[in-house]
Enzyme design. Structure first.
Site, PDB file in Angstrom:
ATOM      1  CB  SER A   1      89.570  55.315   0.217  1.00 26.54           C
ATOM      2  OG  SER A   1      89.593  53.922   0.454  1.00 26.54           O
TER       3      SER A   1
ATOM      4  CG  HIS B   1      87.201  59.871  -1.340  1.00 26.95           C
ATOM      5  ND1 HIS B   1      87.480  58.797  -0.507  1.00 26.95           N
ATOM      6  CD2 HIS B   1      86.481  59.365  -2.371  1.00 26.95           C
ATOM      7  CE1 HIS B   1      86.950  57.706  -1.040  1.00 26.95           C
ATOM      8  NE2 HIS B   1      86.328  58.028  -2.160  1.00 26.95           N
TER       9      HIS B   1
ATOM     10  N   GLY C   1      90.110  58.593   3.664  1.00 25.18           N
ATOM     11  CA  GLY C   1      90.961  57.446   3.384  1.00 25.18           C
ATOM     12  C   GLY C   1      91.474  56.791   4.643  1.00 25.18           C
TER      13      GLY C   1
ATOM     14  CB  SER D   1      96.404  53.210   4.719  1.00 26.83           C
ATOM     15  OG  SER D   1      97.209  52.181   4.188  1.00 26.83           O
TER      16      SER D   1
ATOM     17  N   GLY E   1      96.724  51.880   9.871  1.00 28.27           N
ATOM     18  CA  GLY E   1      97.255  52.785  10.884  1.00 28.27           C
ATOM     19  C   GLY E   1      97.395  54.220  10.428  1.00 28.27           C
TER      20      GLY E   1
END
Length: 462
Positions: free
Chosen positions: A60, A303, A305, A307, A309
């Site tokens: 993200s 920010h 993030g 995903s 794994g």
């Protein structure tokens, strides 16, 4: 005093061993210099070492790139932040007609649309992936009225990606390449899986069900093309993520002197647009795409993030031009991030990240019936029950990303009361650190909770 490359490399190697992370990249910005180090392996299957030019899935963090593309269109006078999204996307539909007609571009950028957040749908790999996604979310439910509360919405950023396509008259990934990656000279950033092949690249890792103390390679490797504007498109090195962030530290000017974004919009993006509810791990407010926080008296933007794994974090202090990007190839690295952020910022600026409220001595809650109930959003249900005066949570996840992760059972997990009203620490079996869970009623702070906020999302009491 600046960090040396050897100091950073030694610390990263120490941390991945301590936190059982297969491999990681760390890039540190100090002034105009970016120092990059790497440690561990890209895959436990191959044993290939992590290098500083390897590509990870920042997840993200890629939403910041989407937000920047939208702001570029604002700069061109093609989008007004305070106009309804429907003005630019006439075919836009969601379940709630009033929300459909009133949600603004600003609302989407600041996660205040009230739309349900985590709708991951495979609409194919063609250039029509986002138009098809828009047709699939016509029944997207509403959690809250637009503009009333902050609740992280992945779906909102796919809508913004479609906005980039329609208003910018291009395909989202083409906009990413031509308007950001190429002008910024990002040599270690790509947007399609097949573009990853020539580069060293990381795979994700998740707990191995057959060996609770071990890990296995995550499959599949990434999310669907329709999730690209959510952050699924971007595949990049930690150094390149900071090179992108530097655009927002330099008032919208690229390293070669080219202006990509006006200084006024860069500044506006870093101004609070809405306050956060669970304001510890992430930050205290949200801007136009950015997490906004303070480490002590130092203003910080960034920010995170996730995903499949892989887990990444980026925090930068704009005024001091100091910060970092950490990318890991494990499902949850929050504890590692917290330790690293504290070390870097305390050593360099004498400040540390905010901490969770202290847990109380007892798990017993004064009025457990006030919290007992079922709280849900699309694909995720929290059932809160009383157990000998304490509270426990059973969580059922059914959205597509959860199904791809092969999540373990999450039953009767303890809610630990903390020194903050209506707030608890909750640790999931897939996480390496507890997160704050906050019960609240946005209309009446003293009323019976109508929402449970956890993991950045609001879950409505049903």
């Amino acid at each position: 005093m600046s960090f040396t490359q050897s100091e950073l490399a030694a610390k990263l190697a120490e941390l991945i061993e301590q936190h059982h992370v297969p491999g990681a990249q760390l890039a540190v910005l100090d002034g105009d210099e970016i120092t990059e180090v790497a440690a561990g392996v890209l895959s436990i299957r191959t044993g290939s070492p992590v290098t500083t030019d390897a590509l990870f899935l920042p997840g993200s963090i890629g939403k910041l790139y989407t937000a920047t593309l939208v702001l570029m269109l604002v700069d061109q006078g093609l989008i007004d932040l305070d106009q309804p999204v429907k003005k630019y996307l006439p075919d836009f539909e969601v379940r709630d007609a009033e929300a459909r007609d009133t949600v603004t571009v600003r609302d989407l950028l600041r996660h205040a649309s009230g739309f349900d957040g985590d709708v991951f749908i495979d609409t194919g790999r063609g250039d029509d992936a986002l138009p098809r996604y828009m047709k699939e979310i016509v029944d997207l439910p509403q959690i809250a009225e637009p503009g009333t509360i902050w609740s992280y919405s992945n779906s909102g950023f796919s809508i913004l990606g479609r906005l980039v396509e329609v208003v910018g008259e291009t395909v989202f990934e083409t906009a990413m390449k031509e308007r950001l990656l190429a002008p910024l000279g990002l040599q270690h950033s790509v947007v399609f899986p097949e573009e990853v092949i020539p580069h060293p690249n990381s795979v994700g890792h998740e707990p191995d069900p057959e060996n609770p103390d071990g890990l296995r390679v995550s499959e599949p490797w990434g999310l669907f093309r329709s999730c690209g504007p959510m952050g699924a498109s971007l595949v990049a090195s930690a150094g390149d993520v900071l090179r992108f962030a530097r655009l927002h530290l330099d008032g919208g000017v690229a390293a070669d002197g080219t202006r990509l974004l006006s200084a006024d919009l860069v500044a506006a993006a870093q101004q609070p647009q809405i306050s956060l509810v669970d304001d510890t791990v992430l930050g205290e407010a949200w801007g136009l795409g950015w997490i906004l926080d303070h480490f002590g008296d130092v203003a910080v933007i960034g920010h995170d993030g996730n995903s499949l794994g892989q887990n990444a974090f980026m925090r930068v202090a704009p005024e001091q031009r100091f910060g970092f990007c950490l990318q890991t190839n494990v499902e949850s690295a929050l504890s590692m991030y917290r330790e690293l952020a504290a070390w870097l910022f305390e050593e360099r600026l004498g400040v540390t990240p905010r901490q969770d409220p202290e847990p109380l001595d007892s798990l017993v809650v004064a009025d457990p019936a006030r919290f007992v109930g079922t709280y849900e959003r699309s694909g995720l249900v929290f059932r809160i029950e009383e157990a000998d005066g304490a509270l426990v949570a059973t969580i059922t996840a059914s959205h597509a990303a959860a199904e791809m992760q092969s999540l373990p059972p999450m039953e009767r997990l303890p809610l630990v009361p903390v020194e903050r009203d209506d707030s608890f620490l909750l640790e999931l079996p897939i996480a390496d650190s507890a997160l704050l869970a906050v019960f609240f009623d946005p209309a009446d702070a003293a009323g019976t909770p109508t929402y449970l906020h956890f993991g950045g999302r609001a879950h409505r009491r049903v």
